[in-house]
Design an enzyme around this catalytic site. Structure first.
Site, PDB file in Angstrom:
ATOM      1  N   HIS A  71      14.579  25.590   9.733  1.00 18.45           N
ATOM      2  CA  HIS A  71      13.629  25.411  10.798  1.00 18.45           C
ATOM      3  C   HIS A  71      12.995  24.333  10.391  1.00 18.45           C
ATOM      4  O   HIS A  71      12.332  23.806   9.352  1.00 18.45           O
ATOM      5  CB  HIS A  71      12.515  26.943  10.375  1.00 18.45           C
ATOM      6  CG  HIS A  71      11.682  26.464  11.800  1.00 18.45           C
ATOM      7  ND1 HIS A  71      10.500  26.243  11.811  1.00 18.45           N
ATOM      8  CD2 HIS A  71      12.008  26.331  12.944  1.00 18.45           C
ATOM      9  CE1 HIS A  71       9.965  26.142  12.708  1.00 18.45           C
ATOM     10  NE2 HIS A  71      10.536  26.271  13.547  1.00 18.45           N
ATOM     11  N   SER A  72      12.777  22.919  11.289  1.00 20.20           N
ATOM     12  CA  SER A  72      12.041  22.394  11.871  1.00 20.20           C
ATOM     13  C   SER A  72      12.335  21.415  10.677  1.00 20.20           C
ATOM     14  O   SER A  72      13.385  20.977  10.213  1.00 20.20           O
ATOM     15  CB  SER A  72      10.493  22.723  11.738  1.00 20.20           C
ATOM     16  OG  SER A  72      10.122  21.578  12.171  1.00 20.20           O
ATOM     17  N   PHE A  73      11.148  20.826  10.039  1.00 22.98           N
ATOM     18  CA  PHE A  73      10.934  19.925   8.222  1.00 22.98           C
ATOM     19  C   PHE A  73      11.674  20.746   7.824  1.00 22.98           C
ATOM     20  O   PHE A  73      12.384  19.936   7.310  1.00 22.98           O
ATOM     21  CB  PHE A  73       9.758  19.468   8.287  1.00 22.98           C
ATOM     22  CG  PHE A  73       9.710  18.743   6.995  1.00 22.98           C
ATOM     23  CD1 PHE A  73       9.289  17.584   7.637  1.00 22.98           C
ATOM     24  CD2 PHE A  73       9.942  18.997   6.027  1.00 22.98           C
ATOM     25  CE1 PHE A  73       9.662  16.128   6.066  1.00 22.98           C
ATOM     26  CE2 PHE A  73       9.486  17.892   4.630  1.00 22.98           C
ATOM     27  CZ  PHE A  73       9.452  16.524   5.252  1.00 22.98           C
TER      28      PHE A  73
END
Length: 378
Positions: A170-172
């Protein structure tokens, strides 16, 4: 994380503590010594030159609801030179493997509501990156950077004796997982990017990159000078409200789940677990120019599922979260280079859809994991 983040400015609002590197996992049911150099490997996957890794397992005995009835959750400690990488696992170690990577300033709990909805015949391991959750902080004088986070994946896989797995980020965490998948392509067969990207794309701000490096060094030095100060103590309600104010994408229920692993109790309240040296994600990210995206993508062997939320974020830098051009370029490149290896899905929701409304992404992730593209058990 992110910005992609709704979480971008949490670091500006919440003051942290340099906490004890040994978290409160007191009851150890099993200790397994797994020498990193003994990880079964092909010639293409060299063993790591490290003395040993210890996997300590805490059986949390928590039954999981829903389609993906996973049975017991285990808390793992994977030994590394600076302490340990903390992780939590669902399912049987003999099943097909999925490594789950959280976003910036989040922790492994961000997958708590999603994994129970996924197929039960997989072994899901969600790790806390260094300086996050229950993982040890890097030693004083050592900076956090994308290569360090990538090496944590490599170390975790070695300690688990995994030659190959799927990655869900997720994301980073997706950026780190994507960069790892391009750097060690033979080790990843499927890649799920949740509100993320294969890499952090630099479009027109090369002049900022040196500034990011400078700030990372300055912040590290400043925080080390302040490391002797006592940590700030919050009430549970105070820390919850600060998180919700700083991160408009996360729901109250989701915030409570993240804070369960992101804080530790003290006599007068709670303190934050994360390393106070971690601030804005752009200071710790390696940005790629457009000319490098195609060569990186061509290295990828994994099949890629790209999930984007309709009200999500587009870029690691807050000032760019509403700009479509970087994301559009990345999607066009992935589709052109990967062809049938690439699947794009847009769902309702925001940047934290995977924990706020996990049912909106569970079905497509389940279908992708169970699809016929290779899932090795080496």
């Amino acid at each position: 994380m992110s910005p992609w983040l709704g979480h971008t400015r949490v670091c500006d609002t919440l003051h942290n503590s340099q906490r004890n590197p040994e978290p409160f996992l007191e009851r150890t049911d099993a200790t397994v010594r797994a020498p990193l150099g003994e990880m079964a490997s092909s010639p293409a996957v060299p063993s790591l030159p490290s003395p040993s890794a210890r996997i300590r397992t805490l059986d949390a005995s928590l039954p999981q609801p829903g389609r993906g009835q996973q049975g017991l959750i285990s808390e793992l400690r994977l030994a590394v030179p600076w302490g340990h990488i903390a992780a939590k696992a669902w399912g049987s170690p003999g099943s097909r493997r999925v490594l789950c990577l959280h976003g910036w300033l989040d922790n492994a709990n961000s997958f708590d509501r999603l994994i129970p909805l996924l197929p039960k015949d997989f072994y899901y391991v969600a790790m806390d990156f260094g300086g996050h959750g229950l993982s040890s902080h890097y030693r004083p004088g050592v900076q956090y950077h994308v290569e360090g986070f990538m090496s944590e994946i490599r170390r975790a896989m070695a300690a688990l004796k995994w030659n190959r797995c799927s990655i869900m980020g997720h994301s980073f965490g997706g950026i780190i997982g994507g960069m790892f998948s391009c750097t060690f392509p033979e080790m990843v067969d499927k890649l799920v990017l949740l509100e993320s990207s294969l890499a952090a794309l630099d479009t027109n701000e090369l002049e900022n990159l040196l500034d990011y490096r400078r700030k990372r060094i300055e912040i590290t030095l400043q925080q080390e000078e302040a490391s002797g100060k006592p940590p700030r103590v919050y009430s549970q309600e105070e820390i919850l409200q600060k998180l919700l104010q700083a991160n408009t994408h996360v729901s109250e229920e989701s915030a409570k789940i993240i804070l369960q692993r992101g804080t530790s109790p003290v006599a007068t309240g709670v303190v934050l677990n994360r390393d106070q040296r971690l601030t804005l994600p752009e200071f710790y990210t390696e940005f790629l120019g457009k000319d490098k995206v195609v060569p990186f993508t061509k290295k990828l062997q994994a099949h890629l599922l790209f999930i984007r939320a309709s009200q999500g974020c587009n870029d690691v830098r807050k000032e760019n979260v509403r700009k479509e051009e970087p994301m559009g370029f990345m999607l066009k490149t992935l589709k052109s280079v990967l062809k049938e290896q690439f699947q794009y899905v847009e769902v309702p929701g925001n940047h934290y859809v995977h924990i706020n409304q996990p049912d909106l992404v569970a079905a497509v992730i389940s279908s992708f994991l169970e699809s016929d593209c290779p899932q090795a058990q080496e």
